[in-house]
Design an enzyme around this catalytic site. Structure first.
Site, PDB file in Angstrom:
ATOM      1  N   ASP A 168      30.518  40.629  42.546  1.00 54.12           N
ATOM      2  CA  ASP A 168      30.798  41.643  41.532  1.00 54.12           C
ATOM      3  C   ASP A 168      32.308  41.786  41.467  1.00 54.12           C
ATOM      4  O   ASP A 168      32.927  42.396  42.326  1.00 54.12           O
ATOM      5  CB  ASP A 168      30.137  42.973  41.910  1.00 54.12           C
ATOM      6  CG  ASP A 168      30.543  44.119  40.983  1.00 54.12           C
ATOM      7  OD1 ASP A 168      31.164  43.851  39.936  1.00 54.12           O
ATOM      8  OD2 ASP A 168      30.234  45.283  41.312  1.00 54.12           O
ATOM      9  N   LYS A 201      41.515  43.789  35.283  1.00 51.04           N
ATOM     10  CA  LYS A 201      40.319  43.202  34.673  1.00 51.04           C
ATOM     11  C   LYS A 201      40.249  43.510  33.186  1.00 51.04           C
ATOM     12  O   LYS A 201      39.749  42.711  32.401  1.00 51.04           O
ATOM     13  CB  LYS A 201      39.071  43.727  35.389  1.00 51.04           C
ATOM     14  CG  LYS A 201      37.749  43.216  34.806  1.00 51.04           C
ATOM     15  CD  LYS A 201      36.580  43.745  35.596  1.00 51.04           C
ATOM     16  CE  LYS A 201      35.245  43.403  34.968  1.00 51.04           C
ATOM     17  NZ  LYS A 201      34.106  43.900  35.762  1.00 51.04           N
ATOM     18  N   GLU A 214      26.528  42.350  33.904  1.00 47.70           N
ATOM     19  CA  GLU A 214      26.382  43.357  34.954  1.00 47.70           C
ATOM     20  C   GLU A 214      25.081  44.162  34.854  1.00 47.70           C
ATOM     21  O   GLU A 214      24.414  44.377  35.875  1.00 47.70           O
ATOM     22  CB  GLU A 214      27.601  44.275  34.951  1.00 47.70           C
ATOM     23  CG  GLU A 214      28.866  43.556  35.421  1.00 47.70           C
ATOM     24  CD  GLU A 214      30.132  44.362  35.222  1.00 47.70           C
ATOM     25  OE1 GLU A 214      30.042  45.493  34.699  1.00 47.70           O
ATOM     26  OE2 GLU A 214      31.218  43.875  35.586  1.00 47.70           O
ATOM     27  N   ASP A 258      25.498  51.412  32.995  1.00 45.81           N
ATOM     28  CA  ASP A 258      26.522  50.932  33.925  1.00 45.81           C
ATOM     29  C   ASP A 258      27.895  51.453  33.508  1.00 45.81           C
ATOM     30  O   ASP A 258      28.493  50.959  32.559  1.00 45.81           O
ATOM     31  CB  ASP A 258      26.502  49.397  33.932  1.00 45.81           C
ATOM     32  CG  ASP A 258      27.550  48.799  34.856  1.00 45.81           C
ATOM     33  OD1 ASP A 258      28.205  49.563  35.599  1.00 45.81           O
ATOM     34  OD2 ASP A 258      27.718  47.562  34.841  1.00 45.81           O
TER      35      ASP A 258
END
Length: 568
Positions: free
Chosen positions: A8, A70, A147, A170
């Site tokens: 992850d 990211k 994800e 999420d």
């Protein structure tokens, strides 16, 4: 047989996991923690620090540190760490390389094959950038896994009764995804997905900051600017956000140039100021339901993933809409890594998960620009979707286009991603052209085929079989994507960098943490921190391994008391 593991790669933290003996297990990093902060820093001796030690330097040496990169994967943004400069892919590669080394140290075997998770709403450029980062780190990506889909695997949705529908919600530090998963007859299928790549827990920290500014009248404009630039001060707002998840108010005190500024922020103020963010959290949720043609009552369960879902206001909003309590039996920070490990086991055909079939969907529409006729007139700049969002992947679709003008010798296509009917409002992934013979308008036809695979990569074929014309490409002219040569150059650059020794990482982390806490406190507290730091440095100078271990334990416990323990 090579090991397959799941990673992850998160905005705030990253994790690594393995599927073994019928269950997933998290793999600790060199400091014994499962969560590795996605932070890179350059130390005083010009070596690189990764994870916890680097996160501590965010406050004491912000100009030498980088975090939350990211969000900029696949862009041209450059991060400067002192004299060094990095792309987001290169910083992510350093995180991935650190995770790889941690896994190899723990498992005692080489690790190369991985499943890496990405936000469902990552576009093709961002997915390519993630694969490039993995290549730089010496990893072979078996699959890029969305994800929310990973979270579904972690919760063993494949073991639920047929016709079970779950929503995966999420919300991480910097990105937000929502997906609806169906289970029937051994198949877990994503039926709809939506999200926001620029929405996460960090945005709620901004809300706490603005609430503080409204309450605190002693700050000058210059001091207000200092807060956003000083990571140590900014971490106080992150801590305050966490406190407001459990308490009715929080008292925030900042010290800037020996001037103290204090204000109380209540949960009610925080809640009211967050309404705009909550509305943004609700829109993708509603769109996913609409695309799946479902009502909230038809969802059998809601699974919460990501650290920001711990906020009561988020859980309350979901509970109100669905009239039920959402699930979070697996730690929200761990579910995605565990699901990635399950996917790696699926690819490796582990017997215990062999019967599971997983399908995914397109998170966005892909198409090209075209000319359409309206009221007898040709109007250009129109978006023609070829693969529409929420179609199962892998998928391949074709549409036929024709020349628009007499004696046209070239047809030009923009490769676009988005949902706007206007081509210019969608994201351009690349451009392609095909040369055709000069004929009257509309007489030359070409087929445009889009093929999208489970790794999120798009191949475009433009052809006319009768005329024996064909061109194929994968974003060849996209300036933001890295070439194989550029990836190899970055890999060599990162390999040559001096990374801080593994066995010293714990000591660096504790010293950097002490420096940060020293900056946050004044007076007697500073003196106490300085004294403990001196004792620890003396232990390090002794080079006595047993003495150093004892000093580490004592110093760590002492710092945790001052820090409230929330960083550990």
């Amino acid at each position: 047989m090579a090991l397959q593991i799941g990673i992850d790669l998160g905005t705030t933290n990253s994790l690594i996991a393995q599927f073994i003996e019928g269950e997933t297990r998290l793999i600790p990093n060199r400091l014994g923690h499962y969560l590795t902060p996605s932070v890179i820093s350059v130390s005083d001796d010009d070596s690189l620090l990764v994870g916890l030690p680097a996160r501590e330097r965010l406050s004491t040496n912000p100009h030498l540190s980088a975090a939350a990169f990211k969000r900029f994967m696949g862009t041209d943004k450059v991060f400067y760490l002192g004299k060094r400069k990095f792309r987001a892919e290169e910083l992510s590669a350093l995180i991935l390389r650190s995770l790889k080394e941690d896994a190899e140290a723990f498992l005692g075997e080489e690790v190369t094959d991985v499943v890496i998770t990405v936000p469902a709403y990552f576009n093709a450029i961002q997915r390519q950038a993630t694969k490039a980062a993995a290549q730089m780190a010496g990893l072979n990506v078996l699959r890029l896994l969305n994800e929310p889909t990973a979270a579904g695997l972690a919760y063993n949705l494949q073991e639920k009764p047929d016709d079970t529908r779950f929503m995966i919600y999420d919300l991480g530090g910097g990105t937000f995804d929502v997906s609806i998963l169906d289970y029937f007859d051994g198949v877990v299928q994503v039926s709809a997905s939506a999200g926001d790549n620029h929405l996460g827990g960090e945005d709620f920290v901004q809300v706490v900051y603005h609430c503080f500014l409204q309450r605190c009248q002693t700050l000058t404009e210059k001091e207000r600017a200092t807060i956003t630039e000083n990571k140590a001060l900014w971490q106080l707002f992150e801590s305050a956000k966490r406190t407001l998840s459990q308490e009715k108010f929080v008292d925030i005190t900042l010290v800037i140039d020996e001037r103290e500024h204090s204000a109380r922020v209540t949960f009610d103020e925080f809640y009211q100021a967050s309404q705009g963010l909550l509305a943004r959290l609700r829109k993708p949720l509603e769109r996913a339901l609409r695309d799946a043609k479902l009502r909230p009552s038809q969802i059998d369960g809601i699974i919460l993933v990501g650290g920001a879902t711990r906020m009561p206001m988020v859980r309350h909003m979901i509970g109100q809409l669905f009239q039920r309590i959402p699930q979070a039996s697996i730690h929200p920070d761990e579910a995605i890594a565990r699901g990635a490990a399950v996917q790696a086991a699926l690819i490796a055909r582990h017997a215990s998960v062999e019967e599971v079939v997983l399908t995914d969907v397109m998170p966005f529409s892909l198409g090209t620009n075209t000319v359409k006729e309206f009221d007898g007139r040709n109007v250009g700049g129109q978006f023609a979707p070829i693969i529409e969002r929420n179609m199962p992947v892998p998928v391949s679709r074709v549409q036929t286009f024709s020349t628009v003008f007499d004696n046209q010798t070239q047809i030009h296509f923009e490769i676009l991603q988005g949902e706007s009917p206007l081509a210019k409002e969608n994201l351009q992934l690349g451009e392609m052209s095909i040369h055709v013979p000069a004929k009257p308008a509309g007489e030359v036809l070409v087929d445009v085929r889009f093929s999208y695979d489970s790794n999120g990569l798009l191949e475009v074929d433009i052809s006319n079989q009768e005329l024996k014309l064909q061109v194929s490409d994968i974003f060849q002219q996209n300036a933001q994507s890295l070439t194989a040569e550029e990836i190899e150059q970055s890999r060599q650059k990162l390999t040559a960098l001096k990374v801080h020794p593994r066995d010293q990482a714990q000591n660096v982390y504790l010293l950097e943490k002490a420096k940060r806490l020293y900056e946050e406190y004044l007076g007697e507290n500073r003196q106490i921190i300085s004294e403990h730091m001196g004792y620890f440095l003396a232990a390090l100078d002794s080079q006595d391994e047993i003495q150093i271990r004892r000093a580490q334990k004592h110093f760590s416990e002492f710092l945790s008391r001052y820090d409230g323990g929330w960083l550990l």
